[in-house]
Design an enzyme around this catalytic site. Sequence first.
Site, PDB file in Angstrom:
ATOM      1  N   LYS A  11       0.040  14.460 -36.670  1.00  0.00           N
ATOM      2  CA  LYS A  11       0.954  14.768 -37.772  1.00  0.00           C
ATOM      3  C   LYS A  11       0.335  15.773 -38.756  1.00  0.00           C
ATOM      4  CE  LYS A  11       3.313  10.293 -37.407  1.00  0.00           C
ATOM      5  NZ  LYS A  11       3.911   9.165 -38.160  1.00  0.00           N
ATOM      6  N   HIS A 117       1.614   9.738 -34.007  1.00  0.00           N
ATOM      7  CA  HIS A 117       2.766   9.009 -33.463  1.00  0.00           C
ATOM      8  C   HIS A 117       2.552   8.848 -31.966  1.00  0.00           C
ATOM      9  CE1 HIS A 117       6.900   7.939 -32.371  1.00  0.00           C
ATOM     10  NE2 HIS A 117       6.731   8.769 -31.354  1.00  0.00           N
TER      11      HIS A 117
HETATM   12  P1  CMP Z   1       5.598   6.592 -36.394  1.00  0.00           P
HETATM   13  O1  CMP Z   1       4.867   5.859 -35.330  1.00  0.00           O
HETATM   14  O2  CMP Z   1       5.594   8.065 -36.331  1.00  0.00           O
HETATM   15  O3  CMP Z   1       7.123   6.086 -36.418  1.00  0.00           O
HETATM   16  C1  CMP Z   1       7.917   6.092 -37.591  1.00  0.00           C
HETATM   17  C2  CMP Z   1       7.141   6.443 -38.821  1.00  0.00           C
HETATM   18  O4  CMP Z   1       7.720   6.128 -40.061  1.00  0.00           O
HETATM   19  C3  CMP Z   1       5.840   5.663 -38.819  1.00  0.00           C
HETATM   20  O5  CMP Z   1       4.979   6.162 -37.815  1.00  0.00           O
HETATM   21  C4  CMP Z   1       5.365   5.865 -40.255  1.00  0.00           C
HETATM   22  O6  CMP Z   1       4.553   6.997 -40.428  1.00  0.00           O
HETATM   23  C5  CMP Z   1       6.650   6.135 -41.019  1.00  0.00           C
HETATM   24  N1  CMP Z   1       6.880   5.169 -42.089  1.00  0.00           N
HETATM   25  C6  CMP Z   1       6.929   5.472 -43.392  1.00  0.00           C
HETATM   26  N2  CMP Z   1       7.160   4.377 -44.107  1.00  0.00           N
HETATM   27  C7  CMP Z   1       7.250   3.330 -43.251  1.00  0.00           C
HETATM   28  C8  CMP Z   1       7.474   1.943 -43.394  1.00  0.00           C
HETATM   29  N3  CMP Z   1       7.661   1.388 -44.585  1.00  0.00           N
HETATM   30  N4  CMP Z   1       7.493   1.174 -42.274  1.00  0.00           N
HETATM   31  C9  CMP Z   1       7.323   1.743 -41.046  1.00  0.00           C
HETATM   32  N5  CMP Z   1       7.102   3.065 -40.867  1.00  0.00           N
HETATM   33  C10 CMP Z   1       7.071   3.853 -41.951  1.00  0.00           C
END
Ligand code: CMP
Length: 140
Positions: A11, A117
């Site tokens: 990211k 991710h």
């Molecule tokens: P990722 O695995 O990319 O999938 C969704 C993303 O949302 C997660 O990683 C986090 O970086 C982001 N995110 C931001 N706030 C939250 C939250 N409160 N709960 C879960 N994911 C979050």
Amino acid sequence: MNIQQTLSILKPDVTRRNLTGKVNAKIEEAGLRILAQKRLHLSKSQAQQFYAVHAERSFFNDLCEFMCAGPSVVQVLEGENAVARYRDIMGATNPANANPGTIRHEFAESIEANSVHGSDSLENAAIEIGFFFSKIEIVG
Ligand code: CMP
């Protein structure tokens, strides 16, 4: 043997701090191969499309703003049980809960700027790989 492919994103917090190589070292040390990799700068609409599954979540807008605030590196990883293996080495979504040695424990700044991710299922891996890569770009 259960060789799988999964989609990885390094990211904007990773590219901003020049940590691409350090994260890639963790990926390769874990036995995953980087079959495809490109650096790109997501537009807001591309981020919204990629994360559409989270569209109703309170953090959706902030997440999409963050993901288009700078370049990302998108990758196809391959290895034994690659979907689960990568999620193991990424660590918990919130770096405060991530185990020592995981990518997010070592590098993530916050739950939003959480460095990486990885696809959450084999089915989503195929969809997410197809979002960024054509077959000709994935070199085994
Ligand atoms: P990722 O695995 O990319 O999938 C969704 C993303 O949302 C997660 O990683 C986090 O970086 C982001 N995110 C931001 N706030 C939250 C939250 N409160 N709960 C879960 N994911 C979050």
